[in-house]
Design a protein around this motif. Structure first.
Motif, PDB file in Angstrom:
ATOM      1  N   GLN A  19      -0.574  14.088 -10.863  1.00 17.27           N
ATOM      2  CA  GLN A  19      -1.901  13.983 -10.247  1.00 17.27           C
ATOM      3  C   GLN A  19      -1.886  12.967  -9.108  1.00 17.27           C
ATOM      4  O   GLN A  19      -2.484  13.193  -8.048  1.00 17.27           O
ATOM      5  CB  GLN A  19      -2.933  13.600 -11.309  1.00 17.27           C
ATOM      6  N   GLU A  55     -11.410  18.720  -0.477  1.00 14.25           N
ATOM      7  CA  GLU A  55     -12.166  17.676  -1.170  1.00 14.25           C
ATOM      8  C   GLU A  55     -11.567  16.298  -0.919  1.00 14.25           C
ATOM      9  O   GLU A  55     -12.298  15.332  -0.670  1.00 14.25           O
ATOM     10  CB  GLU A  55     -12.207  17.969  -2.674  1.00 14.25           C
ATOM     11  N   VAL A  56     -10.247  16.189  -0.987  1.00 18.12           N
ATOM     12  CA  VAL A  56      -9.593  14.896  -0.774  1.00 18.12           C
ATOM     13  C   VAL A  56      -9.867  14.386   0.639  1.00 18.12           C
ATOM     14  O   VAL A  56     -10.275  13.235   0.836  1.00 18.12           O
ATOM     15  CB  VAL A  56      -8.069  14.993  -1.020  1.00 18.12           C
ATOM     16  N   THR A  66      -9.083  24.078  -2.206  1.00 15.31           N
ATOM     17  CA  THR A  66     -10.275  23.313  -2.596  1.00 15.31           C
ATOM     18  C   THR A  66      -9.957  21.830  -2.702  1.00 15.31           C
ATOM     19  O   THR A  66     -10.706  20.977  -2.204  1.00 15.31           O
ATOM     20  CB  THR A  66     -10.816  23.827  -3.944  1.00 15.31           C
ATOM     21  N   ILE A  67      -8.844  21.514  -3.333  1.00 17.44           N
ATOM     22  CA  ILE A  67      -8.461  20.109  -3.535  1.00 17.44           C
ATOM     23  C   ILE A  67      -8.176  19.423  -2.205  1.00 17.44           C
ATOM     24  O   ILE A  67      -8.609  18.288  -1.973  1.00 17.44           O
ATOM     25  CB  ILE A  67      -7.241  20.021  -4.467  1.00 17.44           C
ATOM     26  N   TYR A  92      -5.285  21.712 -11.534  1.00 19.59           N
ATOM     27  CA  TYR A  92      -4.200  22.158 -10.650  1.00 19.59           C
ATOM     28  C   TYR A  92      -2.837  21.783 -11.235  1.00 19.59           C
ATOM     29  O   TYR A  92      -1.905  22.593 -11.240  1.00 19.59           O
ATOM     30  CB  TYR A  92      -4.376  21.528  -9.271  1.00 19.59           C
ATOM     31  N   LEU A  96     -13.555  16.381  -8.132  1.00 23.83           N
ATOM     32  CA  LEU A  96     -12.205  16.341  -7.562  1.00 23.83           C
ATOM     33  C   LEU A  96     -11.186  15.970  -8.630  1.00 23.83           C
ATOM     34  O   LEU A  96     -10.113  16.582  -8.725  1.00 23.83           O
ATOM     35  CB  LEU A  96     -12.151  15.339  -6.408  1.00 23.83           C
ATOM     36  N   ASN A 116     -10.556  18.975 -10.737  1.00 26.97           N
ATOM     37  CA  ASN A 116      -9.792  20.007 -10.033  1.00 26.97           C
ATOM     38  C   ASN A 116      -8.306  19.658  -9.953  1.00 26.97           C
ATOM     39  O   ASN A 116      -7.442  20.526 -10.108  1.00 26.97           O
ATOM     40  CB  ASN A 116     -10.359  20.215  -8.625  1.00 26.97           C
ATOM     41  N   ILE A 117      -8.022  18.386  -9.703  1.00 31.55           N
ATOM     42  CA  ILE A 117      -6.614  17.966  -9.643  1.00 31.55           C
ATOM     43  C   ILE A 117      -5.960  18.122 -11.012  1.00 31.55           C
ATOM     44  O   ILE A 117      -4.810  18.581 -11.120  1.00 31.55           O
ATOM     45  CB  ILE A 117      -6.501  16.508  -9.147  1.00 31.55           C
TER      46      ILE A 117
END
Length: 305
Positions: free
Chosen positions: A107, A234-235, A230-231, A64, A57, A60-61
Motif C-alpha cells: 500500500q 484520487e492520490v 481511480t486511485i 487494489y 482512498l 481503494n488502495i
C-alpha cells in the motif's frame, strides 16, 4: 408649497442615502468574501468532505493491493527489497504469517509510485502542450503568487485585497484543478480520450504491482487493474490539489521505522496491546494535517502504521 418641496427633498435624500448604504453593504460583502479563506460546508474541499475522500482512498488502495489470500502469490524476494527501500528491517517469514506487513508495504508503494510519477510530471518546463496543461497551470500560479507577494511587500498601500490575493489565487486555482485536473481530454469532434499522464501512470503502477503480487484469477486481476485509474486520480487530486486549497496549506508526513507510537498522530492494530511501549514497523499512509510541526497542529487524518 415650500413645505412640500422640503419634504420631497428629504424623501429624495433618504432614498439616495438608502442606495448608498446598500452599495456600501454590497461592497463590504464582496470585500468580506474576497478576504475570507473559509470553505463553505457544501464545498468539495471542506475538511469533512476531504477527510471522507481520504478514507475512501485508503479503502481503494487496500482493495487494489487485495487481501493477498486465495489465488494470489506474493513475490517475497521483491517485497523484501521494498521493506529495505522504506528502511524497515522487520523480517518476513512467509506470505501467510507476514500478510499484514506485506499488505502495508505494498500500500505504501502504491502511493510512492504515484508520487514519483506526479512529481516528474509537475517538473515539466518545456513548450506549452495540452498534455502538460496541469503542470503549466501550477507553474503559472506559483509565478503569479510570487509577483503578488512582491506587490504587497514593495508597493505602498493599505488595502487588504492585495495582501490576501496570493492566498485567494492559490485556493481558486487548486480548486479548479481539483475539479478538472487529469480528467479526460476533449477533442473537437466531441470525443474524449484518457489523459496521457493517467495512461502512463496506470501502466507503470499495474506493471510494478503485478510483479509484486501475482493475481491468478483473471476477473480479480482485471478489477484490480481498473481500480488503478481511480486511485491515481484520487492520490493526485488530494495530495497535489485539494490540500493546497486549504488555508494554511495542509501537509502530509511519513513516520519512520522505530518511531514511538502516538495515538494522537497514528492509527494501527498495535493499539490492542500496551501501545506506550510500542514502536512503528512501517508507516503505510501519511499523517495529514495543518501546522504539523506546531503544538497547535490540526490533524485531518491519522497516519496508518
Amino acid at each position: 408649497p415650500k413645505i412640500n418641496e422640503l419634504e420631497e427633498q428629504i424623501n429624495n435624500l433618504i432614498k439616495k442615502n438608502t442606495l448608498l448604504e446598500d452599495e456600501a453593504s454590497s461592497y463590504q460583502s464582496a470585500l468580506g468574501a474576497a478576504t475570507n479563506f473559509q470553505l463553505s460546508d457544501n464545498d468539495q474541499n471542506h475538511a469533512v468532505k476531504l477527510n471522507n475522500d481520504i478514507a475512501d482512498l485508503n479503502d481503494n488502495i487496500k482493495n487494489y493491493v487485495t487481501n493477498l489470500k486465495q489465488n494470489i502469490v506474493v513475490n517475497i524476494k521483491e517485497v523484501k527489497k521494498l521493506l529495505s527501500l522504506y528502511k524497515c528491517p522487520v523480517e518476513i517469514k512467509d506470505q501467510r504469517t507476514s500478510r499484514l506487513l506485506i499488505q502495508a508495504v505494498l500500500q505504501r508503494h502504491v502511493i510512492e509510485i504515484i508520487f514519483e510519477s506526479a512529481t516528474q510530471y509537475f517538473q515539466y518546463s518545456g513548450r506549452p502542450q495540452l498534455e502538460h496543461l496541469e503542470s503549466q497551470i501550477v507553474s503559472k500560479e506559483c509565478e503569479l503568487s510570487e509577483l503578488l507577494n512582491y506587490a504587497s511587500k514593495y508597493r505602498s498601500g493599505n488595502d487588504e485585497i492585495t495582501h490576501v490575493a496570493p492566498i485567494k489565487l492559490r485556493q481558486q486555482i487548486y480548486s479548479i484543478l481539483s475539479n478538472r485536473g487529469f480528467e479526460d481530454t476533449c477533442r473537437e469532434n466531441n470525443t474524449a480520450y484518457e489523459h496521457p499522464f493517467i495512461t502512463n501512470c496506470k501502466r507503470k503502477l499495474n506493471d510494478i504491482m503485478n510483479g509484486l503480487r501475482i493475481i491468478n484469477d483473471r476477473q480479480m486481476k482485471s478489477d484490480s487493474e481498473k481500480l488503478a485509474v481511480t486511485i491515481i486520480r484520487e492520490v493526485v487530486n488530494i495530495f497535489y490539489f485539494r490540500l493546497k486549497v486549504q488555508e494554511p496549506v495542509v501537509q502530509h508526513s511519513w513516520f519512520s521505522y522505530n518511531a514511538r507510537l502516538d495515538k494522537t498522530l497514528m492509527d494501527g492494530n498495535q493499539y490492542d496491546s500496551d501501545y506506550e511501549n510500542l514502536y512503528v514497523d512501517l508507516c503505510y499512509f501519511p499523517l495529514i494535517g495543518k501546522d504539523l510541526m506546531s503544538e497547535n497542529r490540526k490533524v485531518y487524518t491519522l497516519a496508518k502504521v
